[in-house]
Design an enzyme around this catalytic site. Structure first.
Site, PDB file in Angstrom:
ATOM      1  N   ARG A   1      -3.603 -10.521   5.069  1.00  0.00           N
ATOM      2  CA  ARG A   1      -4.584 -10.253   3.776  1.00  0.00           C
ATOM      3  C   ARG A   1      -3.282  -9.644   3.203  1.00  0.00           C
ATOM      4  O   ARG A   1      -3.009  -7.901   3.031  1.00  0.00           O
ATOM      5  CB  ARG A   1      -6.207  -9.161   4.038  1.00  0.00           C
ATOM      6  CG  ARG A   1      -6.510  -9.127   2.441  1.00  0.00           C
ATOM      7  CD  ARG A   1      -8.178  -8.104   2.890  1.00  0.00           C
ATOM      8  NE  ARG A   1      -8.242  -8.014   1.724  1.00  0.00           N
ATOM      9  CZ  ARG A   1      -7.395  -7.277   0.815  1.00  0.00           C
ATOM     10  NH1 ARG A   1      -6.651  -6.258   0.640  1.00  0.00           N
ATOM     11  NH2 ARG A   1      -9.166  -7.303  -0.782  1.00  0.00           N
TER      12      ARG A   1
ATOM     13  N   LYS B   1       0.774  -0.792  -0.365  1.00  0.00           N
ATOM     14  CA  LYS B   1      -0.114  -0.240  -0.085  1.00  0.00           C
ATOM     15  C   LYS B   1       1.140   1.160   0.101  1.00  0.00           C
ATOM     16  O   LYS B   1       2.458   1.444   0.045  1.00  0.00           O
ATOM     17  CB  LYS B   1      -0.838   0.077   1.695  1.00  0.00           C
ATOM     18  CG  LYS B   1      -1.681  -1.029   1.064  1.00  0.00           C
ATOM     19  CD  LYS B   1      -3.233  -1.245   1.767  1.00  0.00           C
ATOM     20  CE  LYS B   1      -4.207  -1.828   2.009  1.00  0.00           C
ATOM     21  NZ  LYS B   1      -5.143  -1.842   2.966  1.00  0.00           N
TER      22      LYS B   1
END
Length: 283
Positions: free
Chosen positions: A262, A228
């Site tokens: 995740r 991210k």
């Protein structure tokens, strides 16, 4: 080092012990998710990615058909359903034993995926905020529910997000959401602080620093920081160059109480889990 309290979720009638952290591999059946490596649309690519997740040690396949990256295009329920039906039909036929999670904020989609395709987990980025029917529907379905914190929607969440105290606000959010689900009779609840969803880079690292405080809910914690912007913007590179940073933060997350990672990169996440578990055993 503190050993985590055992936490279990009921997955397709079997208990999954989350005292041993689990890895959830990401499979995006979208054309526009932020990390190009996660986008799979042909049947061949979908199946190859699903098998890769399992072969590399992942235990949950999280399928998303709606891109939730900042400024993502809003697609219709019909388009999301069509993408998911294609992938779920394929996986049910070729990998019937796989544990499947679906990443959606729409109650009708959740209902379809569980009732028609046997999906085991619903992963909701909005914790019911984008569809007020989601919580009652999931509670009735009786499947584990991942509720994530997000400020705003994917279309506007990164437009100057502000908090007086990000940790307190996210914890208060979960206190209300968890109670709501419990009032509805839900038993298997997982919380996700929502790294990168309506938060600045600074907000994300404050949350990471205080992640262990979310243990107060005595619920499994899911962390999704894979490649991210909180990593690659800090390092001045791109999602494609953010694997090492992801592995470091995944390891820190485990040390602070994460039960589920995740991720895009399943093999590396599983190695982090193995190292963590060895440290626990030897401490």
């Amino acid at each position: 080092m503190e050993l985590k309290t055992a936490k279990y979720i009921n997955v397709n009638g079997s208990l999954m012990d989350l005292e041993h952290p689990r890895v959830m591999g990401i499979l995006n059946v979208t054309p526009d998710s932020f990390y190009a490596g996660s986008r799979k649309q042909s049947e061949e690519d979908i199946l190859l990615r699903a098998r890769q997740i399992i072969d590399e040690g992942g235990e949950i396949i999280d399928i998303g058909a709606y891109s939730s990256r900042p400024d993502a295009q809003n697609i219709s329920t019909e388009e999301e359903a069509a993408r998911l039906k294609k992938a779920l039909t394929l996986l049910n036929r070729e990998m019937p034993e796989a544990v499947i999670s679906v990443d959606t904020f729409r109650a009708n989609i959740a209902k379809m995926c569980v009732e028609e395709h046997g999906v085991a987990i619903i992963n909701d980025i909005s914790a019911g905020n984008m569809d007020d029917r989601m919580m009652p529907v999931v509670a009735k379905l009786g499947v584990p529910y991942v509720m994530m914190h997000m400020k705003g929607t994917p279309q506007d969440m990164q437009k100057n997000p502000e908090y007086d105290n990000v940790v307190k606000e996210v914890m208060y959010y979960f206190s209300e959401k968890v109670q709501r689900m419990r009032d509805l009779g839900a038993k298997d609840i997982i919380i996700d602080p929502g790294f990168g969803f309506g938060k600045t880079v600074e907000h994300n690292y404050i949350l990471m620093d205080k992640l262990e405080e979310f243990r107060i809910f005595d619920l499994p914690i899911l962390v999704g920081i894979s490649r991210k912007s909180m990593i690659y913007r800090l390092l001045g590179n791109t999602p494609e160059d953010a694997l090492n940073g992801t592995t470091v933060l995944n390891t820190i997350s485990l040390m602070k109480g994460a039960n589920i990672l995740r991720v895009h990169d399943v093999k590396e996440a599983c190695e982090a889990v193995k190292i963590y578990c060895k440290l626990i055993i030897n401490s």
